[in-house]
Scaffold this active site. Structure first.
Site, PDB file in Angstrom:
ATOM      1  N   SER A   1       0.846  -1.184   0.000  1.00  0.00           N
ATOM      2  CA  SER A   1       0.000   0.000   0.000  1.00  0.00           C
ATOM      3  C   SER A   1       0.882   1.235   0.000  1.00  0.00           C
ATOM      4  CB  SER A   1      -0.906   0.005   1.241  1.00  0.00           C
ATOM      5  OG  SER A   1      -1.754   1.139   1.242  1.00  0.00           O
TER       6      SER A   1
ATOM      7  N   GLY B   1      -4.363  -5.472  14.955  1.00  0.00           N
ATOM      8  CA  GLY B   1      -3.132  -5.294  15.713  1.00  0.00           C
ATOM      9  C   GLY B   1      -1.940  -4.981  14.856  1.00  0.00           C
TER      10      GLY B   1
ATOM     11  N   HIS C   1      -2.684   7.312  -4.334  1.00  0.00           N
ATOM     12  CA  HIS C   1      -2.753   6.145  -3.465  1.00  0.00           C
ATOM     13  C   HIS C   1      -2.856   4.909  -4.347  1.00  0.00           C
ATOM     14  CE1 HIS C   1      -5.626   3.053  -1.901  1.00  0.00           C
ATOM     15  NE2 HIS C   1      -4.750   3.017  -0.926  1.00  0.00           N
TER      16      HIS C   1
ATOM     17  N   HIS D   1       2.510  12.151  -1.097  1.00  0.00           N
ATOM     18  CA  HIS D   1       2.083  13.539  -0.912  1.00  0.00           C
ATOM     19  C   HIS D   1       3.204  14.455  -1.396  1.00  0.00           C
ATOM     20  CE1 HIS D   1      -1.524  12.611   1.390  1.00  0.00           C
ATOM     21  NE2 HIS D   1      -0.824  11.814   2.173  1.00  0.00           N
TER      22      HIS D   1
ATOM     23  N   HIS E   1      -6.741   7.627 -16.586  1.00  0.00           N
ATOM     24  CA  HIS E   1      -7.791   6.639 -16.818  1.00  0.00           C
ATOM     25  C   HIS E   1      -7.501   5.764 -18.040  1.00  0.00           C
ATOM     26  CE1 HIS E   1     -10.847   7.250 -13.730  1.00  0.00           C
ATOM     27  NE2 HIS E   1     -10.359   8.474 -13.654  1.00  0.00           N
TER      28      HIS E   1
ATOM     29  N   VAL F   1      -2.286  -3.135  -3.647  1.00  0.00           N
ATOM     30  CA  VAL F   1      -2.586  -4.467  -4.177  1.00  0.00           C
ATOM     31  C   VAL F   1      -2.409  -5.462  -3.037  1.00  0.00           C
ATOM     32  CG1 VAL F   1      -2.146  -4.134  -6.640  1.00  0.00           C
ATOM     33  CG2 VAL F   1      -0.225  -4.553  -5.120  1.00  0.00           C
ATOM     34  N   ARG F   2      -3.294  -6.435  -2.938  1.00  0.00           N
ATOM     35  CA  ARG F   2      -3.303  -7.295  -1.756  1.00  0.00           C
ATOM     36  C   ARG F   2      -3.898  -8.668  -2.072  1.00  0.00           C
ATOM     37  NH1 ARG F   2      -6.964  -3.200  -1.460  1.00  0.00           N
ATOM     38  NH2 ARG F   2      -9.151  -3.787  -1.373  1.00  0.00           N
TER      39      ARG F   2
ATOM     40  N   HIS G   1     -20.294  12.285   4.103  1.00  0.00           N
ATOM     41  CA  HIS G   1     -20.640  13.425   4.947  1.00  0.00           C
ATOM     42  C   HIS G   1     -20.329  14.760   4.269  1.00  0.00           C
ATOM     43  CE1 HIS G   1     -16.390  12.684   5.743  1.00  0.00           C
ATOM     44  NE2 HIS G   1     -16.283  13.909   6.214  1.00  0.00           N
TER      45      HIS G   1
END
Length: 303
Positions: free
Chosen positions: A91, A257, A105, A95, A144, A108-109, A174
């Site tokens: 990940s 954790g 950002h 900035h 894109h 991949v996982r 929000h």
């Protein structure tokens, strides 16, 4: 199904992205921090701070495992309870100093949960997205188009499906606004057999630099002043709000954790919240919201 091959690819990807961005930055170097997780596993966190171009960049590899999943994982998937799990991923968040270079950002996982006398439950996830502070249509088109190129070998429906998912996921409910101009987001991917799913994850990882590096190179020496920096700090506040309120990876990491410093490396170094502040209409700052932070078909946009 070879978890070791997934791990080797992810570590290689981390190394490649770090070395490429160090060359682009021309000054900064990624500090390497190897850490262990008490409950099982660990990772390698790579952080670059106060480079010439990158104000703060973090690229994290983690491989954690254990016998009990956190509530964020089992709430929607009760069949995972009581299984031994492994979660591997890379990940990153970049900035830049210059407000004309977007924040980005990528992730991949791979996840697998196993128990005796039962087939494993596994999936891949990831994607990449772009958060500009000042809009350039040609950058959005390039971003894109590259995302679509990553998806094209896997079917015509893949890019539009995962582009739409990205638009919906990186949305601040929000605030009633998108976080950026989107890109790709996918999760729970196991509709193909393992090798094809793994190839798709690799395609997303391999296309990230193709999407981001040309934009960074084009915008990194663009002149800016305090007005642009102030707007950047204001918009970074939206980034913080999303990561701390909605982001599934942040919640999973904290609840499982994980290493807090690595999980929260995505937060920008300087940020500002102004009470009820809004940019003036028809300014470059105002046009970011009206012209760019809207879900649209960037492939057909005119640069």
């Amino acid at each position: 199904m070879n978890v070791d091959n997934v791990k080797k690819y992810l570590i290689q990807l981390q190394d490649q992205i770090c070395s490429t961005l160090e060359i682009e930055d021309e000054q900064g170097k990624f500090h390497r921090d190897v850490w262990q997780r008490e409950q099982g596993g660990g990772g390698i966190t790579r952080v670059l701070a106060e480079g010439r171009i990158i104000e703060k960049g973090g690229i994290n590899f983690s491989h954690v495992f254990g016998d009990k999943l956190p509530p964020s994982a089992t709430a929607a998937r009760p069949e995972l309870a009581g299984r031994h799990f492994q979660a591997l991923g890379v990940s990153l968040v970049i900035h830049p100093h210059n407000p004309y270079v977007p924040t980005t950002h990528a992730n991949v996982r791979f996840f697998i949960a196993e128990k005796q006398n039962a087939p494993p439950v596994w999936w891949f996830g990831g994607g990449f997205d772009l958060t500009p502070y000042y809009g350039f249509t040609e950058d959005c088109i390039h971003w894109h188009r590259t995302a679509k190129q990553a998806c094209d070998p896997f079917g015509e429906d893949v890019y539009p499906r995962y582009k739409k998912w990205c638009d919906e996921y990186f949305y601040l409910k929000h605030r009633n606004e998108p976080r950026g101009i989107g890109g790709l987001f996918f999760d729970d991917l196991n509709e193909w057999e393992f090798e094809t799913s793994f190839d798709f994850m690799k395609s997303i990882g391999d296309h990230f630099l193709k999407a981001y590096q040309p934009i960074m190179a084009k915008r990194k020496d663009h002149a800016y002043g305090e007005r642009e920096k102030a707007f950047q700090r204001y918009r970074r506040g939206r980034y913080v709000e999303f990561n701390l309120v909605y982001d599934r990876g942040t919640l999973f990491g904290l609840q499982s954790g994980g290493r807090t410093e690595s999980i929260l490396m995505s937060l920008p170094p300087e940020v500002n919240w102004g009470y009820c502040w809004q940019p003036e209409p028809d300014t470059p700052e105002g046009k970011l919201c009206t012209d760019y932070l809207q879900p649209k078909n960037w492939l057909d946009a005119k640069s």
